[in-house]
Design an enzyme around this catalytic site. Structure first.
Site, PDB file in Angstrom:
ATOM      1  CE  LYS A 110      -4.105  -2.064   2.003  1.00  0.00           C
ATOM      2  NZ  LYS A 110      -3.645  -3.445   2.257  1.00  0.00           N
TER       3      LYS A 110
HETATM    4  C1  LIG Z   1      -4.426  -4.442   1.904  1.00  0.00           C
HETATM    5  C2  LIG Z   1      -3.731  -5.727   1.793  1.00  0.00           C
HETATM    6  C3  LIG Z   1      -4.231  -6.753   0.994  1.00  0.00           C
HETATM    7  C4  LIG Z   1      -5.549  -6.636   0.268  1.00  0.00           C
HETATM    8  O1  LIG Z   1      -5.507  -5.699  -0.773  1.00  0.00           O
HETATM    9  P1  LIG Z   1      -6.898  -5.167  -1.386  1.00  0.00           P
HETATM   10  O2  LIG Z   1      -6.495  -4.175  -2.405  1.00  0.00           O
HETATM   11  O3  LIG Z   1      -7.651  -4.561  -0.254  1.00  0.00           O
HETATM   12  O4  LIG Z   1      -7.583  -6.351  -1.950  1.00  0.00           O
HETATM   13  C5  LIG Z   1      -3.503  -7.919   0.887  1.00  0.00           C
HETATM   14  N1  LIG Z   1      -2.344  -8.082   1.552  1.00  0.00           N
HETATM   15  C6  LIG Z   1      -1.838  -7.128   2.344  1.00  0.00           C
HETATM   16  C7  LIG Z   1      -0.587  -7.395   3.076  1.00  0.00           C
HETATM   17  C8  LIG Z   1      -2.497  -5.915   2.477  1.00  0.00           C
HETATM   18  O5  LIG Z   1      -2.001  -4.986   3.274  1.00  0.00           O
END
Ligand SMILES: *Cc1c(COP(=O)(O)O)cnc(C)c1O
Length: 434
Positions: A110
């Protein structure tokens, strides 16, 4: 680029600008913003992608979605600032690669979306003197840290993060509660869905209009769209293999995989997408029954995916004009238990020495399932977090000790600061009291 709300079903839709979509986060009718059009990239560019830097690729990919609202030179700077780390594809076994998205400041994928969005918002706020924007965000684990780090010190922006008490890992909690400055953490007595619901309610609360609230969840277009980059970066690295490409994305709110499918619409040659989930299986259920029944989220060891009603799935459906058959051709979704996840972490480690975090392991499982009947493909599972972020599970399952990277050492001994809240009214009081 113009954006419209997915709740707007009229023939003549109401459109808004990229800036407005970024600043508002969610449309006034509670719908998610969606770009008016998606124009495929030049084939010549995609066919010679190995000749471009990551920054150049990112610019090509995102430019149409920003349009002329950010000058080209500024957009390039934003991209350079955003992409200050690597995105390697690491071979785990024959035809199976991990796309490691965790080399950024908070070691979760993210970081890219959060950094890009923070810098766009910084640009849009450049002339505002006293007016402040408050970024309000709910996190199931990693969003909070990435947003806190991405927005730290950005002028004119206050960040308020809601997280479910006791349901994020220690390191995740430290990452979102120790930065100070313009970052505040609210510890919610509840689960992630409660946090998300409070945030959604706040955006629509006319008593809070003066607070200039915006969201930094993956529903915000400036967080969602830069995730398209990953899929192009993987293609660049694996293109020489000359095999059809399959992506398996560990999915929670389905923003990341939706960005992958946007990349496909831009012309990226991908054979299939797999959305791999933990037991929060609303979408896998939908794909087998065609009935969408959101459920309360259940707690798992891959907690960043503990989402019972994935916000971005509606965007995926929209990409395929809500045509199930068209979606079903390109997209599958499978669900796995914690037990299966742990077993897989063990077997990956045993056979290849690769340490997968629980989210990556879920992604690996979905990929292998698809490859059972599609052997001659090159498969990529997205490694969305560094194993250190789920230290207890990883060390407990694999009996290894994970070296603590510098980024994590820097927060681990800092003191946690949070405000405890129980209800939406507590949130409102907090926002108004500042
Ligand atoms: C946020 C997150 C996800 C999921 O991603 P989305 O875009 O919400 O589907 C998967 N793995 C990790 C480690 C995350 O932080």
């Amino acid at each position: 680029m113009k954006y419209y709300s997915l709740n707007d079903t009229q023939e003549n839709k109401t459109y808004t600008s990229f800036e407005d979509a970024v600043v508002k986060g969610i449309a006034p009718d509670r719908g998610l913003y969606f770009p008016e059009s998606i124009t495929p990239l030049d084939e010549a560019f995609i066919n010679s992608i190995e000749n471009y830097s990551n920054e150049e690729i990112a610019f090509e990919v995102i430019q149409q979605f920003v349009g002329d609202e950010i000058p080209i030179s500024v957009l390039k700077e934003i991209i350079n600032d955003t992409l200050c780390f690597d995105f390697p594809t690491v071979k785990v076994e024959e035809n199976v690669y991990a796309l490691e998205l965790f080399h950024g400041p908070t070691m979760a994928f993210k970081d890219v979306g959060a950094r890009f969005m923070a810098r766009c918002l910084g640009y849009f706020n450049r002339d505002k003197k006293d007016e402040k924007v408050t970024v309000l965000v709910a996190t199931s684990g990693d969003t909070g840290g990435a947003v806190a780090s991405g927005f730290l010190g950005v002028k004119g922006v206050e960040v308020v993060i809601l997280y479910p008490s006791g349901k994020v890992s220690d390191i995740q909690e430290k990452q979102l509660t120790t930065l100070g400055q313009n970052i505040t953490a609210l510890e919610v007595d509840g689960v992630f869905d409660d946090c998300q619901e409070m945030v959604k309610t706040a955006f629509l609360d006319s008593n809070l209009t003066e607070e200039n609230l915006t969201s930094a969840n993956s529903i915000n277009v400036a967080r969602w769209l830069p995730q398209m980059f990953y899929f192009f970066f993987a293609y660049k690295q694996l293109k020489a293999q000359n095999k059809e490409l399959v992506f398996s994305v560990p999915s929670g709110n389905f923003g990341n995989i939706c960005a992958g499918m946007m990349a496909y619409k831009l012309g990226l040659p991908v054979k299939h997408f797999v959305a791999s989930t933990n037991i929060n299986d609303t979408v896998p259920q939908y794909m087998s029954t065609q009935k969408y029944s959101p459920k309360p989220s259940k707690q798992t060891i891959s907690n960043a995916m503990d989402v019972g009603n994935p916000s971005n799935f509606i965007r995926i459906q929209n990409l395929f004009n809500n045509n199930f058959e068209a979606l079903n051709k390109l997209f599958s979704s499978y669900s796995y238990t914690d037990e299966e996840t742990k077993k897989t972490m063990e077997s990956i480690y045993k056979t290849s020495g690769y340490i997968a975090d629980p989210h990556g392991a879920v992604g690996y499982l979905g990929l292998k399932k698809y490859q059972e009947n599609n052997k001659d493909t090159v498969g990529v599972f997205l490694e969305t977090a560094h194993p250190v972020k789920f230290l207890d599970v990883v060390e407990g399952t694999l009996e290894v000790s994970v070296a603590i990277p510098e980024q994590i050492k820097a927060v681990i001994d800092k003191k946690k600061e949070s405000h405890f809240i129980k209800t939406y009214d507590d949130l409102k009081d907090f926002l108004k009291s500042r």
